[in-house]
Scaffold this active site. Sequence first.
Site, PDB file in Angstrom:
ATOM      1  N   GLU A   1       0.826  -1.214   0.000  1.00  0.00           N
ATOM      2  CA  GLU A   1       0.000   0.000   0.000  1.00  0.00           C
ATOM      3  C   GLU A   1       0.863   1.268   0.000  1.00  0.00           C
ATOM      4  O   GLU A   1       0.537   2.237  -0.681  1.00  0.00           O
ATOM      5  CB  GLU A   1      -0.977   0.010   1.176  1.00  0.00           C
ATOM      6  CG  GLU A   1      -1.961  -1.172   1.223  1.00  0.00           C
ATOM      7  CD  GLU A   1      -2.812  -1.335  -0.044  1.00  0.00           C
ATOM      8  OE1 GLU A   1      -3.075  -0.330  -0.730  1.00  0.00           O
ATOM      9  OE2 GLU A   1      -3.194  -2.482  -0.344  1.00  0.00           O
TER      10      GLU A   1
ATOM     11  N   HIS B   1       1.909   1.915  -3.506  1.00  0.00           N
ATOM     12  CA  HIS B   1       0.894   2.587  -4.328  1.00  0.00           C
ATOM     13  C   HIS B   1       1.027   4.112  -4.194  1.00  0.00           C
ATOM     14  O   HIS B   1       1.010   4.845  -5.178  1.00  0.00           O
ATOM     15  CB  HIS B   1      -0.525   2.196  -3.882  1.00  0.00           C
ATOM     16  CG  HIS B   1      -1.056   0.939  -4.510  1.00  0.00           C
ATOM     17  ND1 HIS B   1      -1.101   0.741  -5.869  1.00  0.00           N
ATOM     18  CD2 HIS B   1      -1.607  -0.177  -3.953  1.00  0.00           C
ATOM     19  CE1 HIS B   1      -1.645  -0.456  -6.123  1.00  0.00           C
ATOM     20  NE2 HIS B   1      -1.954  -1.035  -4.981  1.00  0.00           N
TER      21      HIS B   1
ATOM     22  N   GLU C   1      -0.944  -2.493  -9.917  1.00  0.00           N
ATOM     23  CA  GLU C   1      -0.854  -3.542  -8.893  1.00  0.00           C
ATOM     24  C   GLU C   1       0.478  -4.273  -8.977  1.00  0.00           C
ATOM     25  O   GLU C   1       1.119  -4.537  -7.964  1.00  0.00           O
ATOM     26  CB  GLU C   1      -2.013  -4.529  -9.037  1.00  0.00           C
ATOM     27  CG  GLU C   1      -3.359  -3.971  -8.618  1.00  0.00           C
ATOM     28  CD  GLU C   1      -3.358  -3.424  -7.205  1.00  0.00           C
ATOM     29  OE1 GLU C   1      -2.501  -3.816  -6.391  1.00  0.00           O
ATOM     30  OE2 GLU C   1      -4.219  -2.582  -6.914  1.00  0.00           O
TER      31      GLU C   1
END
Length: 357
Positions: A230, A233, A280
């Site tokens: 995360e 990202h 991703e």
Amino acid sequence: MYIYPNVIARLPVILAVVVLGACATTSTKRVQVDPALAAREAEVQKEMYVKTQLRDQKRVQAIAYPMLVNGAPICDKRTRPGSGFVFGNKHTWPKDFQDAAVSAFGVGEELQVLSVTPESPASRAGLKEGDLLLQFGDKVLPQGQKADSKSLNILQEKMKVGEPLAITANRDGETTQLSLTPDLVCDTLVVYTAGDEVNAYADGNAIYITSGMLRFVESDNELATVIGHEIAHNAMGHRDKKMTNFLLGSILDVAAAAYGVNTQSAFGNMAASAFSKDFEAEADYVGLYVMRRGGYSTLESPDFWRRMGVASPGSVSTKYSGTHPGTADRYIALDQVNIELSAKESQGQQLLPDPKK
Ligand SMILES: [Zn+2]
């Protein structure tokens, strides 16, 4: 008439179910409950709840911090000064949970240190849970409602990377002066949110780890795998910060951090607007670098995603893995990244992701 044989054949069964349902009743005694004792028990359970929330929030932040600091070169310009502590007062909790917070943590109108992340600037400064906060630099801190978010703004204004900031606190009735020198960290808030889904999100400003995810992970390395992914990202700018700034006021304040506020409704939409498979795959790749830099082993990470892939299809495959690369691809790719990382480590190279060729 011979039109609906199936329905007619089932009619006696349907009637029997209806009749049984109507007469269903208990046949043993009902234990009598004293309402006063039940009310007291409700308070005990609320107190257990706020303690568990804060404990879990602390765990998530403790695992994240080394990645936020050591991942800063990967986050590049998306960095800010970091302090490593959470504070609040009784108004930090929703009304329903204030009494529980008062008896669990002894909070009142003054701001109090609720958690100190290990090996952070706050822990090096000697801040302790329970310290009452009086001043950041020359600025006297407010008390009462909204004191938490106002003081967070003051702290953010005062903090400069590498420059000592004076913190005046009251510990056991005595005024203490501490000096906190902020780290350079990835500009990502780490929020623990209530929610049974095995899930995690990144919105450009923050990352959110659900309580369901915390129950699913079997080790710190697995939790670091999710958090590293995360953080990656946000580090790679996969979501435009401006798009989610509207959430800042209500969610990204200390209240959310301390309470583990339920952000599910706000993030339902976000989960639906999935990242592309390319993003991703990049978060997987960069995430392992963030983890290794943070001092975590990445050897369990491929198996973790494999476990995610085969775990409870209801909560996992549609909401989480559905937005993520196929688990077979992912497993093979992550194994290759581990080989790449080990090669770089043994050659004494910097752990930075390779750019696109
Ligand atoms: Zn992702």
